[in-house]
Design a protein around this motif. Structure first.
Motif, PDB file in Angstrom:
ATOM      1  N   CYS A   1     -25.447  17.443  25.581  1.00  0.00           N
ATOM      2  CA  CYS A   1     -25.602  16.347  26.530  1.00  0.00           C
ATOM      3  C   CYS A   1     -25.789  16.881  27.944  1.00  0.00           C
ATOM      4  O   CYS A   1     -26.680  16.440  28.682  1.00  0.00           O
ATOM      5  CB  CYS A   1     -24.393  15.416  26.459  1.00  0.00           C
ATOM      6  SG  CYS A   1     -24.535  13.934  27.478  1.00  0.00           S
ATOM      7  N   MET A   2     -24.973  17.865  28.314  1.00  0.00           N
ATOM      8  CA  MET A   2     -25.102  18.430  29.656  1.00  0.00           C
ATOM      9  C   MET A   2     -26.461  19.099  29.848  1.00  0.00           C
ATOM     10  O   MET A   2     -27.110  18.913  30.881  1.00  0.00           O
ATOM     11  CB  MET A   2     -23.955  19.393  29.940  1.00  0.00           C
ATOM     12  CG  MET A   2     -22.642  18.680  30.152  1.00  0.00           C
ATOM     13  SD  MET A   2     -21.337  19.799  30.655  1.00  0.00           S
ATOM     14  CE  MET A   2     -20.092  18.627  31.168  1.00  0.00           C
TER      15      MET A   2
ATOM     16  N   ALA B   1     -25.374  16.679  37.935  1.00  0.00           N
ATOM     17  CA  ALA B   1     -25.933  15.945  36.795  1.00  0.00           C
ATOM     18  C   ALA B   1     -25.135  16.232  35.527  1.00  0.00           C
ATOM     19  O   ALA B   1     -24.766  15.315  34.784  1.00  0.00           O
ATOM     20  CB  ALA B   1     -27.403  16.316  36.597  1.00  0.00           C
ATOM     21  N   ALA B   2     -24.834  17.507  35.279  1.00  0.00           N
ATOM     22  CA  ALA B   2     -24.110  17.888  34.066  1.00  0.00           C
ATOM     23  C   ALA B   2     -22.746  17.211  33.997  1.00  0.00           C
ATOM     24  O   ALA B   2     -22.331  16.731  32.935  1.00  0.00           O
ATOM     25  CB  ALA B   2     -23.939  19.403  34.009  1.00  0.00           C
ATOM     26  N   LYS B   3     -22.057  17.156  35.111  1.00  0.00           N
ATOM     27  CA  LYS B   3     -20.711  16.591  35.128  1.00  0.00           C
ATOM     28  C   LYS B   3     -20.702  15.078  34.920  1.00  0.00           C
ATOM     29  O   LYS B   3     -19.642  14.484  34.711  1.00  0.00           O
ATOM     30  CB  LYS B   3     -20.010  16.961  36.434  1.00  0.00           C
ATOM     31  CG  LYS B   3     -19.672  18.453  36.487  1.00  0.00           C
ATOM     32  CD  LYS B   3     -18.958  18.827  37.759  1.00  0.00           C
ATOM     33  CE  LYS B   3     -18.576  20.293  37.749  1.00  0.00           C
ATOM     34  NZ  LYS B   3     -17.888  20.708  38.978  1.00  0.00           N
ATOM     35  N   HIS B   4     -21.875  14.457  34.983  1.00  0.00           N
ATOM     36  CA  HIS B   4     -21.960  13.009  34.787  1.00  0.00           C
ATOM     37  C   HIS B   4     -22.636  12.640  33.472  1.00  0.00           C
ATOM     38  O   HIS B   4     -23.107  11.510  33.318  1.00  0.00           O
ATOM     39  CB  HIS B   4     -22.690  12.364  35.969  1.00  0.00           C
ATOM     40  CG  HIS B   4     -21.898  12.406  37.237  1.00  0.00           C
ATOM     41  ND1 HIS B   4     -20.795  11.609  37.455  1.00  0.00           N
ATOM     42  CD2 HIS B   4     -22.009  13.180  38.334  1.00  0.00           C
ATOM     43  CE1 HIS B   4     -20.281  11.879  38.637  1.00  0.00           C
ATOM     44  NE2 HIS B   4     -20.988  12.833  39.184  1.00  0.00           N
ATOM     45  N   CYS B   5     -22.657  13.567  32.522  1.00  0.00           N
ATOM     46  CA  CYS B   5     -23.312  13.247  31.250  1.00  0.00           C
ATOM     47  C   CYS B   5     -22.479  12.216  30.480  1.00  0.00           C
ATOM     48  O   CYS B   5     -21.250  12.181  30.602  1.00  0.00           O
ATOM     49  CB  CYS B   5     -23.574  14.509  30.436  1.00  0.00           C
ATOM     50  SG  CYS B   5     -22.252  15.018  29.340  1.00  0.00           S
ATOM     51  N   PRO B   6     -23.135  11.377  29.680  1.00  0.00           N
ATOM     52  CA  PRO B   6     -22.429  10.318  28.959  1.00  0.00           C
ATOM     53  C   PRO B   6     -21.354  10.819  27.993  1.00  0.00           C
ATOM     54  O   PRO B   6     -20.334  10.151  27.820  1.00  0.00           O
ATOM     55  CB  PRO B   6     -23.537   9.593  28.201  1.00  0.00           C
ATOM     56  CG  PRO B   6     -24.780   9.892  28.957  1.00  0.00           C
ATOM     57  CD  PRO B   6     -24.591  11.253  29.556  1.00  0.00           C
ATOM     58  N   VAL B   7     -21.565  11.967  27.368  1.00  0.00           N
ATOM     59  CA  VAL B   7     -20.543  12.468  26.449  1.00  0.00           C
ATOM     60  C   VAL B   7     -19.279  12.830  27.223  1.00  0.00           C
ATOM     61  O   VAL B   7     -18.172  12.500  26.811  1.00  0.00           O
ATOM     62  CB  VAL B   7     -21.062  13.659  25.610  1.00  0.00           C
ATOM     63  CG1 VAL B   7     -19.934  14.293  24.801  1.00  0.00           C
ATOM     64  CG2 VAL B   7     -22.190  13.205  24.685  1.00  0.00           C
TER      65      VAL B   7
END
Length: 136
Positions: free
Chosen positions: A54-55, A112-118
């Motif tokens: 996801c990230m 962006a990575a820290k806000h991924c849905p998973v």
């Protein structure tokens, strides 16, 4: 309800999941420390894999949207199991991002990575230990 994934218990602590649109399959097997053979991903391995993929995907979307790419980037993932109750206690991700990137682009990808849905779906008690490594 339209089904997107079909899961079948095939016996001996193994499941077979099929993504119906593509026909792609994932097999899971119970780990050796929980009565299984450990011959495939365990369901809890997929939790760590889902977070890492996801990230990478969200960072890829951000890069694509801003006219650069991170092709060849990778994640090394490890999950740490807790005992009481038996559950994923920690996920460690080493994210290796490839590309000639400016500091602004690097910060954009981290955000962006820290806000991924998973990540937003994982229980707050599960510790996410994430490192970002940039290479050209």
């Amino acid at each position: 309800m339209e089904h997107q994934i079909e899961l079948i218990y095939s016996g001996e602590l193994r499941t077979w999941s099929t993504h119906l649109k593509s026909g792609d399959d994932i097999i899971t097997d119970a780990p050796e420390d929980n009565q299984g053979k450990g011959e495939a991903f365990s369901p809890t391995d997929l939790v760590a894999s889902a977070l890492g993929s996801c990230m990478l995907t969200i960072m890829g979307i951000a890069a694509q949207s801003h006219g650069f790419n991170i092709d060849g980037s990778s994640v090394n993932a490890e999950k740490i199991m807790g005992k009481n109750p038996r559950r994923v206690a920690e996920i460690h991700l080493d994210i290796n991002i490839k590309g000639m990137l400016t500091e602004k682009q690097r910060q954009m990808l981290i955000k962006a990575a820290k806000h991924c849905p998973v990540s937003k779906s994982i229980h707050s008690e599960i510790k996410e230990n994430i490192s970002f490594n940039f290479t050209e």
